[in-house]
Design an enzyme around this catalytic site. Structure first.
Site, PDB file in Angstrom:
ATOM      1  CG  LEU A 195     -12.477  20.002  11.701  1.00 44.25           C
ATOM      2  CD1 LEU A 195     -11.265  20.542  12.460  1.00 44.25           C
ATOM      3  CD2 LEU A 195     -13.624  19.698  12.659  1.00 44.25           C
TER       4      LEU A 195
ATOM      5  N   GLY B  31     -18.237  26.433  10.403  1.00 45.38           N
ATOM      6  CA  GLY B  31     -18.961  26.337  11.667  1.00 45.38           C
ATOM      7  C   GLY B  31     -18.062  25.858  12.794  1.00 45.38           C
ATOM      8  CG  HIS B  32     -16.424  21.943  12.822  1.00 47.29           C
ATOM      9  ND1 HIS B  32     -16.743  21.435  11.577  1.00 47.29           N
ATOM     10  CD2 HIS B  32     -17.064  21.154  13.725  1.00 47.29           C
ATOM     11  CE1 HIS B  32     -17.533  20.388  11.724  1.00 47.29           C
ATOM     12  NE2 HIS B  32     -17.742  20.199  13.011  1.00 47.29           N
TER      13      HIS B  32
ATOM     14  NE  ARG C  65     -25.271  13.174   8.071  1.00 46.11           N
ATOM     15  CZ  ARG C  65     -25.082  13.103   9.395  1.00 46.11           C
ATOM     16  NH1 ARG C  65     -25.090  14.226  10.106  1.00 46.11           N
ATOM     17  NH2 ARG C  65     -24.880  11.941   9.987  1.00 46.11           N
TER      18      ARG C  65
END
Length: 286
Positions: free
Chosen positions: A36, A39-40, A190
């Protein structure tokens, strides 16, 4: 709702989840594969504003990875993820093992239809069938009233919305705008794969999208030309950007638009920098 910094309840099996879910009111689900990031956190915040309880699923879904993709090395940081969920006031973390999600060979999957066989679907055959299958199973297990997804994965969001509509899931799907790091790179699990030079090269993706957006008054051809020029220069950089696709599509069908298109559109890019494949997009109105 759980107060921030209070550890969420962790469910590992559908049975545990069902017992916990029975005590929740209006519930929002944030499906994730873990690792996480900010953005999460934005997705969780959006979920908290729309429901009494928030469930975050953490499951690296093997069905959506093709041969040679990064399933085995996909970042996994469960304890860090739990701390993030506690900080964000998550009520329940659903973290099933593969055997709990797929107790046997998954012979029945969800076909994404024509929208799921272009762009990402063409580059990663079977990817969206894997995504829709796991999302459908999560919807059945969690029984959310609301499900929150990021717009960074624009095509994924579109096929999920179509599945919900076509298969009559009683779930409201919410899309949250892309979160970017301070240098403009779209936040992604990523990104940790990128070396410093590769990260510098990867910034060409967001620059290309910005160039395309700035050229929107010139129409579809001008948008694509402006974005291609940035990517063409990046292809010969210190960490070359190897383009997979650049496309301007209708926001609802994901079919590539014609030169006279008017209305909502999405400019999308996918490229490989080193061994890392990245995607990004920007919504436009022509």
């Amino acid at each position: 709702m759980t107060a921030p910094d209070r550890a969420p309840v962790v469910a590992r099996t559908p049975e545990e989840l069902a017992r916990i879910r029975a005590g929740l009111g209006r519930t929002a689900l944030v499906p994730t594969m873990g690792a996480l990031h900010s953005g999460h956190r934005g997705l969780i915040a959006a979920a908290r504003g729309r429901a009494e309880a928030v469930v975050v699923s953490i499951f690296v879904n093997p069905l959506q990875f093709g041969p040679g993709e990064d399933f085995e090395r996909y970042p996994r940081a469960f304890e860090d993820d739990l701390r993030t969920c506690a900080e964000e006031g998550v009520d329940v973390v659903y973290a099933p093992a593969v055997e709990a999600m797929y107790p046997g060979e998954q012979l029945v999957t969800v076909d994404p239809g024509p929208m799921g066989h272009v762009l990402e679907g063409a580059s990663r055959p079977g990817h969206f069938a894997g995504v829709l299958t796991v999302v459908a199973k999560l919807f059945h297990m969690v029984r959310p009233d609301v499900a929150v997804f990021g717009q960074k994965d624009a095509q994924q969001l579109a096929v999920i919305r179509r599945m919900v509509r076509d298969l009559a899931f009683g779930v409201t799907v919410v899309g949250v705008p892309t979160v970017r790091d301070s240098d403009g790179l779209a936040t992604s699990s990523r990104n940790v794969y990128l070396s410093p030079a590769e990260r510098t090269g990867a910034l060409a993706l967001s620059r290309a999208l910005l160039a395309g957006a700035d050229a929107s008054v010139t129409g579809p051809v001008g948008i694509l030309d402006a974005a291609r020029e940035v990517l063409r220069e990046a292809a010969s950089g210190e960490a070359p950007v190897e383009l997979d696709y650049l496309a301007l599509v209708d926001a609802h069908t994901f079919a590539e638009v014609g030169p006279d298109h008017r209305g909502e559109a999405v400019l999308l890019v996918a490229a490989r920098v080193g061994s890392t494949r990245l995607i990004d997009n920007v919504p436009l109105t022509l």
